[in-house]
Structures are given as C-alpha cells and as structure tokens.
Design an enzyme around this catalytic site. Structure first.
Site, mmCIF file in Angstrom:
data_model
loop_
_atom_site.group_PDB
_atom_site.id
_atom_site.type_symbol
_atom_site.label_atom_id
_atom_site.label_comp_id
_atom_site.label_asym_id
_atom_site.label_seq_id
_atom_site.Cartn_x
_atom_site.Cartn_y
_atom_site.Cartn_z
ATOM 1 N N LYS A 22 0.835 -1.208 0.000
ATOM 2 C CA LYS A 22 0.000 0.000 0.000
ATOM 3 C C LYS A 22 0.871 1.259 0.000
ATOM 4 C CE LYS A 22 -1.824 1.682 3.999
ATOM 5 N NZ LYS A 22 -1.442 3.111 4.101
ATOM 6 N N ASN A 23 1.853 1.290 0.906
ATOM 7 C CA ASN A 23 2.637 2.510 1.077
ATOM 8 C C ASN A 23 3.626 2.772 -0.053
ATOM 9 O OD1 ASN A 23 1.257 3.031 3.372
ATOM 10 N ND2 ASN A 23 2.953 2.637 4.800
ATOM 11 N N CYS A 116 -5.133 12.587 13.168
ATOM 12 C CA CYS A 116 -5.732 11.284 12.905
ATOM 13 C C CYS A 116 -5.620 10.466 14.182
ATOM 14 C CB CYS A 116 -5.078 10.594 11.724
ATOM 15 S SG CYS A 116 -3.461 9.974 12.078
ATOM 16 N N ARG A 121 0.346 14.291 13.374
ATOM 17 C CA ARG A 121 0.845 14.065 12.015
ATOM 18 C C ARG A 121 0.884 15.340 11.166
ATOM 19 N NH1 ARG A 121 -1.068 8.260 9.911
ATOM 20 N NH2 ARG A 121 0.833 8.439 8.712
ATOM 21 N N ASP A 308 4.513 0.433 12.037
ATOM 22 C CA ASP A 308 3.313 -0.182 11.460
ATOM 23 C C ASP A 308 3.169 -1.664 11.831
ATOM 24 O OD1 ASP A 308 2.533 2.179 10.354
ATOM 25 O OD2 ASP A 308 3.047 1.675 8.284
ATOM 26 N N ARG A 400 -8.674 -0.563 4.344
ATOM 27 C CA ARG A 400 -7.750 0.431 3.791
ATOM 28 C C ARG A 400 -6.419 -0.215 3.409
ATOM 29 N NH1 ARG A 400 -6.088 4.523 7.573
ATOM 30 N NH2 ARG A 400 -4.658 4.777 5.855
HETATM 31 C C1 UD1 Z 1 4.312 6.855 6.555
HETATM 32 C C2 UD1 Z 1 3.456 5.645 6.295
HETATM 33 C C3 UD1 Z 1 2.849 5.136 7.603
HETATM 34 C C4 UD1 Z 1 3.946 4.887 8.618
HETATM 35 C C5 UD1 Z 1 4.847 6.098 8.762
HETATM 36 C C6 UD1 Z 1 6.061 5.824 9.632
HETATM 37 C C7 UD1 Z 1 2.655 6.047 4.045
HETATM 38 C C8 UD1 Z 1 1.517 6.384 3.163
HETATM 39 N N1 UD1 Z 1 2.404 6.018 5.365
HETATM 40 O O1 UD1 Z 1 3.456 7.862 7.083
HETATM 41 O O2 UD1 Z 1 2.148 3.927 7.318
HETATM 42 O O3 UD1 Z 1 3.364 4.613 9.879
HETATM 43 O O4 UD1 Z 1 5.333 6.522 7.486
HETATM 44 O O5 UD1 Z 1 6.794 4.773 9.141
HETATM 45 O O6 UD1 Z 1 3.748 5.768 3.588
HETATM 46 N N2 UD1 Z 1 6.592 14.463 11.038
HETATM 47 C C9 UD1 Z 1 6.774 15.777 11.375
HETATM 48 N N3 UD1 Z 1 6.577 16.729 10.419
HETATM 49 C C10 UD1 Z 1 6.197 16.428 9.150
HETATM 50 C C11 UD1 Z 1 6.021 15.071 8.813
HETATM 51 C C12 UD1 Z 1 6.223 14.121 9.782
HETATM 52 O O7 UD1 Z 1 7.112 16.084 12.513
HETATM 53 O O8 UD1 Z 1 6.044 17.339 8.327
HETATM 54 C C13 UD1 Z 1 6.785 13.409 12.064
HETATM 55 C C14 UD1 Z 1 5.513 12.657 12.397
HETATM 56 O O9 UD1 Z 1 4.719 13.357 13.338
HETATM 57 C C15 UD1 Z 1 6.051 11.362 12.935
HETATM 58 C C16 UD1 Z 1 7.319 11.144 12.120
HETATM 59 O O10 UD1 Z 1 7.626 12.401 11.528
HETATM 60 O O11 UD1 Z 1 6.389 11.514 14.286
HETATM 61 C C17 UD1 Z 1 7.226 10.118 11.040
HETATM 62 O O12 UD1 Z 1 6.090 10.376 10.246
HETATM 63 P P1 UD1 Z 1 6.106 10.191 8.681
HETATM 64 O O13 UD1 Z 1 7.280 9.371 8.273
HETATM 65 O O14 UD1 Z 1 5.911 11.510 8.026
HETATM 66 O O15 UD1 Z 1 4.789 9.341 8.459
HETATM 67 P P2 UD1 Z 1 3.935 9.378 7.164
HETATM 68 O O16 UD1 Z 1 4.829 9.670 5.999
HETATM 69 O O17 UD1 Z 1 2.719 10.192 7.356
#
Ligand code: UD1
Length: 425
Positions: A22-23, A116, A121, A308, A400
C-alpha cells in the site's frame, strides 16, 4: 457497516501470498503525475486506499483502468491541481500529490489532512522543503496552496525528522527542478527506494538510492513509467505474527525477506523458528518444550523495527512467557489497540510511550472496536489466537490496507467471516 467475526483458537497453517505494498503504491500512483502519457503500474493492491488515490487522480483529470493487479494511468490531461477535503480526510497520503503537481503544473491546492487516530501528524516538513525549492506556500481555509512563478530550483534540504511521505513529496518535486537538490536525513524505507527506482526508470537522475542522502539532478522532462510495486512488508509481517500467535506453522510467499529483517530478528529472539527463502518466509512454533519468549521492541525508522508492526507484535507478546516492553517512538498516540486487547484478556500497562505487556496463558474472545489500520490488524491476530468468538466492528480501517484479508486468512484455516453490523439505537 460490516463487522468481522472470528472463531478463534485454530492453528493457522499453509501458505499465504503477499500483495503489493500500500505505502509504495500510493506514492507511485502520485508520481505518474510527473510525466504526461500512459503509465503502467503492476502488482497494485486492490485496497480502499489505492482506490481513494486513483479517485483523487480521476478528480485531477487523469484516466485510469484496473486490469487485475495492473493499473494503467493516463496522465496526458490534467484539469487542475486540487485535492479536496472529502478525499484527503479519508486518506492522509493524498498529500503525496503536492510535490508532483507543484513540479508539473506549478500550482497545487491540497486540503490539510488534520489529525488522525495515531497523533497530530503535521506536514510542515513537506511545506518547508517545497519553499526551499522556490515554491510559494500559503495556508488558507484549511488548504495548502502551492504556486510557482518559474521552474522549481534545486536546493539543499535537511529533514529534521526522516519523514516518509515528506521524502517522497520532495523527491518528486525535485526531479523536475532546475539544478541539483540534496535531501539530507531522508527516510530510506523500501517504499522510497521503489519510488526512486520508478523515477530513475522515467529518466530522473538520482544518486544515493537506499541511503539517507538523496542527490537529485533535475531534468526538464520525464517519460511515462512501467513499474512494479514491491511486496507489502507490513502485510507480510502481519501474517507471520498471526501464524505465530496461533501456534501454527505457515509460509508467506511473494514477499521480500530482506525488508523484514528487524521483525524476523525479533521473532527468532522469541524462540520461533524462521526459515527464509528468496521470496518466502516460513514460521514455526518454538521447538518442543520451549515457550514463546518475551521480547522488547522499540519502533524506529527503517531499517529499525517498523511502527506499522508495533500493534501486531504486541498482540503476540500478550501470549509470551514473561513481560515484554514495547516502546513507540514514531507516533505519539499509537496505543489505541491496548484498551481493546485488554478486553480480550491481555495484561498491559502503559507509561507514556511505553507499554509493559505481561504474557498470559491465553486470550478469550470478546467484542472489540477497530480504531486505526494497524491497531485493527492486532485485534485480528489476538482474535485468531483467543478462544471463542471475537467480533471486530468498524472494519473499514482494515479494508484500507489488507487485500482480501478474510479470503487469505480462511486459506490458512482461520474461521473468519464478515457480517452486517446490527444498528444499535
Ligand atoms: C508513513 C506511512 C505510515 C507509517 C509512517 C512511519 C505512508 C503512506 N504512510 O506515514 O504507514 O506509519 O510513514 O513509518 O507511507 N513528522 C513531522 N513533520 C512532518 C512530517 C512528519 O514532525 O512534516 C513526524 C511525524 O509526526 C512522525 C514522524 O515524523 O512523528 C514520522 O512520520 P512520517 O514518516 O511523516 O509518516 P507518514 O509519511 O505520514
């Protein structure tokens, strides 16, 4: 709404094929926006999230067609670059269209995803990076508006956190920028490598594949892609944990064991017998006379233990011989499954971002509620291992991210089915 009913206590056995990730599918679908023409994506999992992403593409003017697990995407025509709230609210990964739209159209408008179930996030890293590439970003009426007056410009970008989707968004924006972008502290999850490989196949010039420094030399145009989605390591891990939790013996096929090393190491530490093939992993119960051992985990960015698979591992540890300490370092609120696991008889204490899981002699079925995608799969694992009947409501979360879940688990001998949930006034 549907609920999932499980008659637990059956040892799972046999083989189960793993679907495309999915990711990986989500950013790869978004990346087709970068080049006009007909793209072919293979091994695409048929999930609520991939359908939502394609619906969003349709909203942008893109035409697409499913043919089994092959999706053909025609991005020749793009009407406009807006991802509306109605779509983004059901799937945060919609934000992945921001980078490619900014690069191709010079304009994008994407609804802010908001919070969420597993925490705040934020997406400020995506926005800061796009600004560094020369885009103008404004937050207005719940939308982020990105505009550019000329081609994006290569820049040096440091991510304070190795965010997966921020890395993907910024790589997709930088491939069409003028000049070189150096993305430091980039995430290096296999799904990102899948994206990088697709972009290279489209003509992008990217160095540092699989590393945390990606050097992207911008090109003026890209060609359409023909690319396969990698196997889903989270789905793979979920089935291994489900088989292990029921004391069964089974093999996951069509997977990449190299992407599962952190999990496999923990499963071996718990005493399970693991055999890796080229595209298969077999899990067997601990050798005769040995019990399932308690093992600690700390979630980390790849190649560390994945957040995950935290909830699913916790489900297994509720059945171990001692106390297991599970620390969540990626998301602030990812213990929603704990209260539900407790309803099945699990003994778990939470202190901040750490859960102390005391192994029990066994779980007993109960009615529980799915709260987010991975939390839901931990309840499925616990329900399969528990004696008696477990009913899981709100299973749209599972839909999902798990393709043909009921069918695949039934193939392993589970007694599981979907039922209409009766409405309670
Ligand atoms: C992706 C995955 C999700 C997985 C996560 C962590 C997809 C579609 N989803 O989510 O399944 O659980 O990686 O492996 O690929 N953060 C910030 N600022 C930002 C963005 C992120 O502080 O602008 C922080 C988040 O709050 C979190 C950490 O970075 O603590 C990691 O999140 P992130 O890697 O961004 O997760 P996603 O990309 O949303």
């Amino acid at each position: 709404m549907d609920k999932l009913v499980i008659e637990g206590g059956k040892k799972l056995q046999g083989e189960v094929p793993i679907s495309g990730a999915k990711n990986a599918a989500l950013p790869l679908i978004a990346a087709t926006l970068l080049a006009p023409g007909v793209h072919v994506l293979r091994n695409v999992p048929d999930l609520r999230d991939t359908r939502t992403m394609l619906k969003l593409m349709g909203h942008l003017g893109v035409e697409y067609r499913w043919d089994g697990d092959v999706v053909t995407v025609d991005t020749t025509k793009l009407h406009h670059g807006e991802a509306p709230y109605e779509l983004v609210k059901t799937m945060r990964a919609s934000v992945l269209v921001l980078g490619p739209l900014a690069a191709r159209l010079g304009a994008a408008r994407v609804s802010l995803p908001g919070g969420c179930a597993i925490g705040a996030r934020p997406i400020e890293l995506h926005i800061k990076g796009l600004k560094q590439l020369g885009a103008r970003c404004r937050l207005e009426n719940g939308y982020v508006d990105v505009t550019t007056t000329k081609r994006l410009q290569g820049a040096e970008i440091y991510l304070t956190v190795p965010s997966v989707t921020a890395t993907e968004n910024l790589v997709m924006a930088a491939v069409l920028a003028e000049g070189t972008t150096v993305l430091k502290n980039a995430a290096k999850e296999p799904e990102i490598t899948n994206l990088v490989d697709m972009l290279i196949g489209m003509g992008a010039q990217i160095e540092g594949r699989e590393s945390d420094v990606l050097i992207i030399h911008g090109v003026s145009q890209l060609r359409p892609a023909d690319c396969a989605i990698i196997p889903d390591r989270i789905e793979a891990g979920t089935y291994l944990l489900a088989i292990a939790a029921t004391g069964g013996e089974g093999t996951i096929t069509h997977c990449n064991p190299g992407h599962l090393l952190a999990l496999l190491e923990k499963l071996r530490a718990a005493g399970l017998v693991i055999e890796e093939g080229k595209t298969t992993v077999t899990v067997r119960p601990p050798v005769l006379g040995k019990k399932l051992g308690s093992v600690d985990i700390i979630t980390r960015p790849y190649p560390g233990y994945p957040t995950d698979l935290q909830a699913q591992f916790m489900a297994l540890m509720t059945l171990a011989d001692n106390e297991s300490i599970i620390k969540e370092t990626i998301f602030e609120n990812r213990f929603m499954h704990v209260a539900e696991l407790q309803r099945l008889g699990a003994v778990i204490r939470i202190d901040g971002n750490t859960a102390f899981v005391t192994g029990t002699m066994g779980l007993a079925g109960a009615k529980v509620m799915a709260t987010d995608l991975r939390a839901s799969s931990s309840l499925v694992i616990a329900g399969l291992a528990a004696s008696g009947r477990t009913e899981i409501s709100r299973i749209y979360h599972l839909e999902r991210g798990y393709e043909r879940l009921v069918e695949k688990l039934s193939g392993l001998g589970a007694v599981i089915w979907k039922e209409k949930e009766e409405e309670v006034m």
